[in-house]
Write a protein that holds these residues in place. Sequence first.
Motif, mmCIF file in Angstrom:
data_model
loop_
_atom_site.group_PDB
_atom_site.id
_atom_site.type_symbol
_atom_site.label_atom_id
_atom_site.label_comp_id
_atom_site.label_asym_id
_atom_site.label_seq_id
_atom_site.Cartn_x
_atom_site.Cartn_y
_atom_site.Cartn_z
ATOM 1 N N THR A 216 8.700 -0.462 5.800
ATOM 2 C CA THR A 216 7.350 -0.015 6.000
ATOM 3 C C THR A 216 7.262 1.064 7.179
ATOM 4 O O THR A 216 7.781 0.871 7.970
ATOM 5 C CB THR A 216 6.573 -1.523 6.559
ATOM 6 N N GLY A 217 5.948 1.644 7.315
ATOM 7 C CA GLY A 217 5.584 2.969 8.056
ATOM 8 C C GLY A 217 6.254 4.051 7.612
ATOM 9 O O GLY A 217 6.434 4.423 8.939
ATOM 10 N N ILE B 292 0.727 -1.087 0.510
ATOM 11 C CA ILE B 292 0.136 -0.493 -0.246
ATOM 12 C C ILE B 292 1.284 1.127 -0.003
ATOM 13 O O ILE B 292 1.395 1.449 0.715
ATOM 14 C CB ILE B 292 -1.446 0.025 1.094
ATOM 15 N N ILE B 293 0.462 2.069 -1.055
ATOM 16 C CA ILE B 293 1.613 3.399 -1.022
ATOM 17 C C ILE B 293 0.336 4.669 -1.132
ATOM 18 O O ILE B 293 -0.681 3.995 -2.223
ATOM 19 C CB ILE B 293 2.709 2.823 -2.230
ATOM 20 N N ASN B 294 0.701 5.369 -0.393
ATOM 21 C CA ASN B 294 -0.560 6.475 -0.245
ATOM 22 C C ASN B 294 0.600 7.507 -0.500
ATOM 23 O O ASN B 294 1.991 7.784 -0.006
ATOM 24 C CB ASN B 294 -0.667 6.530 0.806
ATOM 25 N N THR C 269 3.698 -4.391 3.752
ATOM 26 C CA THR C 269 4.346 -3.025 3.672
ATOM 27 C C THR C 269 3.206 -2.066 3.372
ATOM 28 O O THR C 269 2.321 -1.477 2.054
ATOM 29 C CB THR C 269 5.251 -2.721 2.545
ATOM 30 N N VAL C 270 2.930 -0.684 4.178
ATOM 31 C CA VAL C 270 2.576 0.486 3.714
ATOM 32 C C VAL C 270 3.581 1.726 3.939
ATOM 33 O O VAL C 270 3.895 1.266 5.329
ATOM 34 C CB VAL C 270 1.239 0.225 5.033
ATOM 35 N N LEU D 49 9.451 1.373 -3.920
ATOM 36 C CA LEU D 49 8.350 0.490 -2.384
ATOM 37 C C LEU D 49 7.239 -0.410 -3.094
ATOM 38 O O LEU D 49 6.775 -0.881 -2.721
ATOM 39 C CB LEU D 49 7.326 1.779 -2.235
ATOM 40 N N ALA D 50 6.944 -0.644 -4.163
ATOM 41 C CA ALA D 50 5.812 -1.877 -5.095
ATOM 42 C C ALA D 50 7.045 -2.797 -4.986
ATOM 43 O O ALA D 50 5.921 -3.891 -4.976
ATOM 44 C CB ALA D 50 4.912 -1.705 -6.627
ATOM 45 N N SER D 51 8.129 -2.611 -5.044
ATOM 46 C CA SER D 51 8.892 -4.310 -5.699
ATOM 47 C C SER D 51 9.665 -5.077 -4.293
ATOM 48 O O SER D 51 8.921 -4.123 -3.026
ATOM 49 C CB SER D 51 10.214 -3.841 -6.361
ATOM 50 N N ASP D 52 9.714 -6.080 -4.697
ATOM 51 C CA ASP D 52 10.217 -6.975 -3.416
ATOM 52 C C ASP D 52 11.488 -6.218 -2.302
ATOM 53 O O ASP D 52 11.637 -6.878 -1.912
ATOM 54 C CB ASP D 52 10.236 -8.312 -3.824
#
Length: 255
Positions: free
Chosen positions: A243-244, A142-144, A184-185, A234-237
């Motif tokens: 995270t956070g 999750i990427i905001n 992860t966020v 951030l979307a990748s492995d």
Amino acid sequence: MSGLTGKVALVTGASRGIGRAAAERLAARGAVVAVHYGSNAAAADEVVRGIRDAGGRAFALGAQLGTPGDIDALWSAFDAGVGEHSSRTCVDILVNNAGVTLRGHLEETTEELFDQQVAVNMRAPFFLVQHGLKRMPDGGRIINISSGVTRIAYPEIISYAMTKGAIDTFTLTLAKQLGARGITVNAVAPGIIDTDINASWLRGNPEAEQMAAGLSALGRVGRVTDVADVIAFLASDDARWVTGQVIDATGGSHL
């Protein structure tokens, strides 16, 4: 950077600007991308065509965020479309990018303006995640999209800054909750980016461009690809142990 082949991504507000660049970058990495738009279907279709012409996979879905029934409408459109483009009907990557920036100092901000920004910038991401988690497998992302205005004071957009401050808190707290699932966020906080939103005062105005560039330690105005690359990371492995966090993508503005 590791690839995203086989992954399914949803990017809100992906018909232009940072959202478009993010959708294109995720698709180039191999993800099937759901290109969300609020009202401009033609622009979203153009993004989808560009991705497909480049050998990627994408589909458009429309839902006007900040209106009654918006979350159900978006996820219903996603559920209806994803099976045509992927053998997997889940969402591995959710990019909460859609937002509105309505200018106004404290004394100029009406309740209507305030409520509109809260509905799109805060309420929509919250409930998109709430409804989306049942579609997200363990190990998801999750990427905001936050903003540099959470650490740089701009009184003329005070209510917008408040909504992005809430996104930072949402990111931190959600990361704690979802860690047990390996989800992860994180948030990305851009500075001044050359987008359509800033076009009226930035493009074709050498003085404004010089001013904006001067705010960055790197001496230029940000580009949408500068932010899209951070989102793709951030979307990748490669970002599995991050995270956070709120990743500053302002080019070192106001250091």
